[in-house]
Design a protein around this motif. Structure first.
Motif, PDB file in Angstrom:
ATOM      1  N   ALA A   1       0.842  -1.195   0.000  1.00 14.97           N
ATOM      2  CA  ALA A   1       0.000   0.000   0.000  1.00 14.97           C
ATOM      3  C   ALA A   1       0.880   1.248   0.000  1.00 14.97           C
ATOM      4  CB  ALA A   1      -0.916  -0.002   1.217  1.00 14.97           C
ATOM      5  N   PRO A   2       0.663   2.179  -0.937  1.00 18.43           N
ATOM      6  CA  PRO A   2       1.510   3.372  -1.003  1.00 18.43           C
ATOM      7  C   PRO A   2       1.310   4.290   0.200  1.00 18.43           C
ATOM      8  CG  PRO A   2      -0.338   3.559  -2.515  1.00 18.43           C
ATOM      9  CD  PRO A   2      -0.355   2.149  -1.993  1.00 18.43           C
ATOM     10  N   GLN A   3       2.387   4.939   0.590  1.00 19.32           N
ATOM     11  CA  GLN A   3       2.346   5.918   1.672  1.00 19.32           C
ATOM     12  C   GLN A   3       2.285   7.321   1.056  1.00 19.32           C
ATOM     13  OE1 GLN A   3       2.386   4.491   4.938  1.00 19.32           O
ATOM     14  NE2 GLN A   3       2.145   2.726   3.563  1.00 19.32           N
ATOM     15  N   PHE A   4       1.408   8.174   1.560  1.00 19.27           N
ATOM     16  CA  PHE A   4       1.229   9.510   1.003  1.00 19.27           C
ATOM     17  C   PHE A   4       1.825  10.568   1.927  1.00 19.27           C
ATOM     18  CE2 PHE A   4      -1.888   6.977  -1.176  1.00 19.27           C
ATOM     19  CZ  PHE A   4      -1.885   7.489  -2.465  1.00 19.27           C
ATOM     20  N   TYR A   5       2.410  11.593   1.304  1.00 16.36           N
ATOM     21  CA  TYR A   5       3.068  12.673   2.033  1.00 16.36           C
ATOM     22  C   TYR A   5       2.648  14.013   1.414  1.00 16.36           C
ATOM     23  CZ  TYR A   5       5.980   8.646   3.203  1.00 16.36           C
ATOM     24  OH  TYR A   5       6.414   7.406   3.589  1.00 16.36           O
ATOM     25  N   VAL A   6       2.962  15.083   2.123  1.00 11.12           N
ATOM     26  CA  VAL A   6       2.621  16.427   1.660  1.00 11.12           C
ATOM     27  C   VAL A   6       3.879  17.277   1.639  1.00 11.12           C
ATOM     28  CG1 VAL A   6       1.211  18.487   2.055  1.00 11.12           C
ATOM     29  CG2 VAL A   6       0.308  16.234   2.642  1.00 11.12           C
ATOM     30  N   THR A   7       4.094  18.020   0.562  1.00 12.66           N
ATOM     31  CA  THR A   7       5.262  18.894   0.464  1.00 12.66           C
ATOM     32  C   THR A   7       5.060  20.153   1.314  1.00 12.66           C
ATOM     33  OG1 THR A   7       4.359  20.080  -1.458  1.00 12.66           O
ATOM     34  CG2 THR A   7       5.701  18.120  -1.895  1.00 12.66           C
ATOM     35  N   ALA A   8       6.155  20.812   1.611  1.00 10.54           N
ATOM     36  CA  ALA A   8       6.081  22.094   2.310  1.00 10.54           C
ATOM     37  C   ALA A   8       5.535  23.156   1.357  1.00 10.54           C
ATOM     38  CB  ALA A   8       7.461  22.497   2.811  1.00 10.54           C
ATOM     39  N   PRO A   9       4.813  24.132   1.870  1.00 10.18           N
ATOM     40  CA  PRO A   9       4.280  25.201   1.013  1.00 10.18           C
ATOM     41  C   PRO A   9       5.402  25.984   0.335  1.00 10.18           C
ATOM     42  CG  PRO A   9       3.214  25.206   3.168  1.00 10.18           C
ATOM     43  CD  PRO A   9       4.388  24.282   3.275  1.00 10.18           C
ATOM     44  N   GLN A  10       5.163  26.380  -0.910  1.00  6.83           N
ATOM     45  CA  GLN A  10       6.110  27.198  -1.660  1.00  6.83           C
ATOM     46  C   GLN A  10       5.349  28.048  -2.665  1.00  6.83           C
ATOM     47  OE1 GLN A  10       8.815  24.533  -3.634  1.00  6.83           O
ATOM     48  NE2 GLN A  10       7.203  23.368  -4.608  1.00  6.83           N
ATOM     49  N   PRO A  11       5.983  29.109  -3.208  1.00  4.86           N
ATOM     50  CA  PRO A  11       5.267  29.995  -4.131  1.00  4.86           C
ATOM     51  C   PRO A  11       4.694  29.243  -5.331  1.00  4.86           C
ATOM     52  CG  PRO A  11       7.332  30.991  -3.441  1.00  4.86           C
ATOM     53  CD  PRO A  11       7.344  29.582  -2.913  1.00  4.86           C
ATOM     54  N   CYS A  12       3.490  29.581  -5.703  1.00  9.59           N
ATOM     55  CA  CYS A  12       2.827  28.939  -6.828  1.00  9.59           C
ATOM     56  C   CYS A  12       3.457  29.414  -8.144  1.00  9.59           C
ATOM     57  CB  CYS A  12       1.337  29.274  -6.826  1.00  9.59           C
ATOM     58  SG  CYS A  12       0.432  28.618  -8.242  1.00  9.59           S
ATOM     59  N   PRO A  13       3.795  28.491  -9.056  1.00 11.30           N
ATOM     60  CA  PRO A  13       4.402  28.888 -10.328  1.00 11.30           C
ATOM     61  C   PRO A  13       3.386  29.386 -11.363  1.00 11.30           C
ATOM     62  CG  PRO A  13       4.213  26.517 -10.237  1.00 11.30           C
ATOM     63  CD  PRO A  13       3.739  27.031  -8.903  1.00 11.30           C
ATOM     64  N   TYR A  14       2.092  29.288 -11.052  1.00  9.65           N
ATOM     65  CA  TYR A  14       1.068  29.630 -12.033  1.00  9.65           C
ATOM     66  C   TYR A  14       0.284  30.895 -11.695  1.00  9.65           C
ATOM     67  CZ  TYR A  14       2.005  24.780 -13.275  1.00  9.65           C
ATOM     68  OH  TYR A  14       2.626  23.611 -13.617  1.00  9.65           O
ATOM     69  N   LEU A  15       0.008  31.112 -10.401  1.00 10.67           N
ATOM     70  CA  LEU A  15      -0.807  32.247  -9.996  1.00 10.67           C
ATOM     71  C   LEU A  15      -0.046  33.085  -8.974  1.00 10.67           C
ATOM     72  CD1 LEU A  15      -4.247  30.421  -9.583  1.00 10.67           C
ATOM     73  CD2 LEU A  15      -3.478  31.803 -11.531  1.00 10.67           C
ATOM     74  N   ASP A  16       0.131  34.364  -9.268  1.00  5.92           N
ATOM     75  CA  ASP A  16       0.863  35.261  -8.379  1.00  5.92           C
ATOM     76  C   ASP A  16       0.159  35.388  -7.025  1.00  5.92           C
ATOM     77  OD1 ASP A  16       2.696  35.713 -10.378  1.00  5.92           O
ATOM     78  OD2 ASP A  16       1.731  37.549 -11.104  1.00  5.92           O
ATOM     79  N   GLY A  17       0.970  35.405  -5.990  1.00  2.90           N
ATOM     80  CA  GLY A  17       0.441  35.591  -4.654  1.00  2.90           C
ATOM     81  C   GLY A  17      -0.155  34.348  -4.028  1.00  2.90           C
ATOM     82  N   ARG A  18      -0.130  33.235  -4.732  1.00  2.00           N
ATOM     83  CA  ARG A  18      -0.661  31.988  -4.180  1.00  2.00           C
ATOM     84  C   ARG A  18       0.487  31.096  -3.695  1.00  2.00           C
ATOM     85  NH1 ARG A  18      -5.918  30.843  -6.440  1.00  2.00           N
ATOM     86  NH2 ARG A  18      -6.862  32.882  -6.897  1.00  2.00           N
ATOM     87  N   VAL A  19       0.140  30.138  -2.859  1.00  2.00           N
ATOM     88  CA  VAL A  19       1.109  29.181  -2.329  1.00  2.00           C
ATOM     89  C   VAL A  19       0.656  27.779  -2.722  1.00  2.00           C
ATOM     90  CG1 VAL A  19       2.139  28.212  -0.234  1.00  2.00           C
ATOM     91  CG2 VAL A  19       1.739  30.672  -0.415  1.00  2.00           C
ATOM     92  N   GLU A  20       1.595  26.970  -3.201  1.00  2.00           N
ATOM     93  CA  GLU A  20       1.238  25.615  -3.613  1.00  2.00           C
ATOM     94  C   GLU A  20       1.730  24.577  -2.612  1.00  2.00           C
ATOM     95  OE1 GLU A  20       2.892  24.036  -7.165  1.00  2.00           O
ATOM     96  OE2 GLU A  20       4.946  24.092  -6.432  1.00  2.00           O
ATOM     97  N   ARG A  21       1.042  23.448  -2.626  1.00  2.00           N
ATOM     98  CA  ARG A  21       1.394  22.303  -1.801  1.00  2.00           C
ATOM     99  C   ARG A  21       0.946  21.055  -2.558  1.00  2.00           C
ATOM    100  NH1 ARG A  21      -1.647  21.742   3.898  1.00  2.00           N
ATOM    101  NH2 ARG A  21      -3.309  21.239   2.425  1.00  2.00           N
ATOM    102  N   LYS A  22       1.734  19.978  -2.485  1.00  2.00           N
ATOM    103  CA  LYS A  22       1.415  18.773  -3.252  1.00  2.00           C
ATOM    104  C   LYS A  22       1.267  17.560  -2.341  1.00  2.00           C
ATOM    105  CE  LYS A  22       3.746  20.029  -7.603  1.00  2.00           C
ATOM    106  NZ  LYS A  22       4.499  21.233  -7.215  1.00  2.00           N
ATOM    107  N   LEU A  23       0.329  16.714  -2.693  1.00  2.00           N
ATOM    108  CA  LEU A  23       0.186  15.401  -2.089  1.00  2.00           C
ATOM    109  C   LEU A  23       0.907  14.413  -3.004  1.00  2.00           C
ATOM    110  CD1 LEU A  23      -1.327  13.634   0.092  1.00  2.00           C
ATOM    111  CD2 LEU A  23      -3.158  13.399  -1.601  1.00  2.00           C
ATOM    112  N   PHE A  24       1.804  13.582  -2.458  1.00  2.00           N
ATOM    113  CA  PHE A  24       2.584  12.719  -3.341  1.00  2.00           C
ATOM    114  C   PHE A  24       2.858  11.358  -2.707  1.00  2.00           C
ATOM    115  CE2 PHE A  24       5.772  14.651  -0.654  1.00  2.00           C
ATOM    116  CZ  PHE A  24       6.770  13.691  -0.520  1.00  2.00           C
ATOM    117  N   THR A  25       3.234  10.417  -3.585  1.00  2.00           N
ATOM    118  CA  THR A  25       3.611   9.083  -3.154  1.00  2.00           C
ATOM    119  C   THR A  25       4.678   8.541  -4.091  1.00  2.00           C
ATOM    120  OG1 THR A  25       2.762   6.886  -2.536  1.00  2.00           O
ATOM    121  CG2 THR A  25       1.861   7.877  -4.536  1.00  2.00           C
TER     122      THR A  25
END
Length: 277
Positions: A8-32
């Motif tokens: 079963a895959p384990q899921f993690y979340v990245t630390a927030p960082q500036p969004c590359p698409y929308l100014d002033g937004r912060v992105e975060r990713k769920l990954f495995t």
């Protein structure tokens, strides 16, 4: 005692960082991680749920206060090229296509650097060296292809020049365009759109129903071109929905619109091969 990785895959979340698409937004990713004997099964299952592959990782945007990044795919059987699409296909009819195994070359890297310098000089890949580029192309635990496009023969040596490249995953229900780049000087050729149109034809010939385009981001000029394709679907609220009129699409930006991480993970449908002990 023998130790093995859990199926079963384990899921993690990245630390927030500036969004590359929308100014002033912060992105975060769920990954495995994408590894082991069932990598292709997991890639197929999660691609259907809005995830994307980057080398041996599968990820999906999971921003705390924004859900603007929407996974998009084209229904191949329903797609009808517009007049502008037909012009692009005719304009590039002299190109040749070659699909190879995922192996990086110096010619690809030179084209990649030229493309980044003109289109994404301040992006996250701007400092990528030849070894990192090779890893991006070659580190794939699933069925992948490098689709190269060459210009007509020129010069005394009658040599075709590499003009565009797309790293493509072959899924059980379609083709996923992982990453593409092209000669930025040939802007009149609309090579980014051309590669998508050509992949639609490849999928049609292979009887695959979908072309996975990655993320469409309303309000981002970088991603606007994806909305120009008909028969488009977006993954939202846990299901694929037809996007008939992109210009009329209204995104829910309420702070509570995004489910908490535990609920997102609980809602992921994993294949039986990864859940049975």
């Amino acid at each position: 005692m023998r130790h093995t990785l859990p199926l079963a895959p384990q899921f993690y979340v990245t630390a927030p960082q500036p969004c590359p698409y929308l100014d002033g937004r912060v992105e975060r990713k769920l990954f495995t991680a994408l590894q082991g004997d069932h990598a292709s099964v997991l890639n197929d299952a999660l691609s259907k749920q809005g995830f994307r592959r980057s080398q041996n990782v599968l990820y999906r945007p999971s921003c705390a206060e924004c859900n603007a990044c929407l996974s998009a795919r084209i229904r191949v059987a329903d797609f009808k090229p517009r007049r502008s699409h037909r012009r692009i296909l005719n304009r590039n009819r002299d190109f040749s296509r070659q699909a190879t195994s995922p192996w990086a070359t110096e010619e690809q890297f030179d084209l990649f650097r030229t493309y980044l310098g003109a289109r994404h000089a301040d992006g996250g890949m701007a400092d990528m060296d030849v070894f990192e580029f090779a890893s991006m192309i070659e580190e794939t635990p699933v069925r992948s292809r490098v689709v190269e496009y060459h210009s007509p023969p020129t010069g005394r040596q009658n040599r075709r020049e590499l003009t565009a490249v797309c790293l493509t995953d072959v899924l059980e229900d379609g083709l996923s365009l992982v990453y593409s780049f092209f000669n930025p000087d040939l802007h009149t050729r609309s090579l980014g759109t051309y590669m998508i149109l050509d992949h639609i034809e490849i999928a049609r010939e292979a009887e695959l129903p979908y072309i996975y385009l990655g993320y469409w981001v309303p309000g981002s000029p970088k991603m606007q071109y994806k909305a120009s394709f008909g028969a488009l679907e977006i993954f939202i609220n846990g299901e694929w929905q037809a996007l008939d009129n992109p210009q009329d699409f209204k995104l829910d930006t309420h702070p509570l619109a995004q489910d908490p991480i535990p609920e997102q993970v609980a809602g992921i449908d994993l294949p039986d091969a990864l859940t049975k002990s």
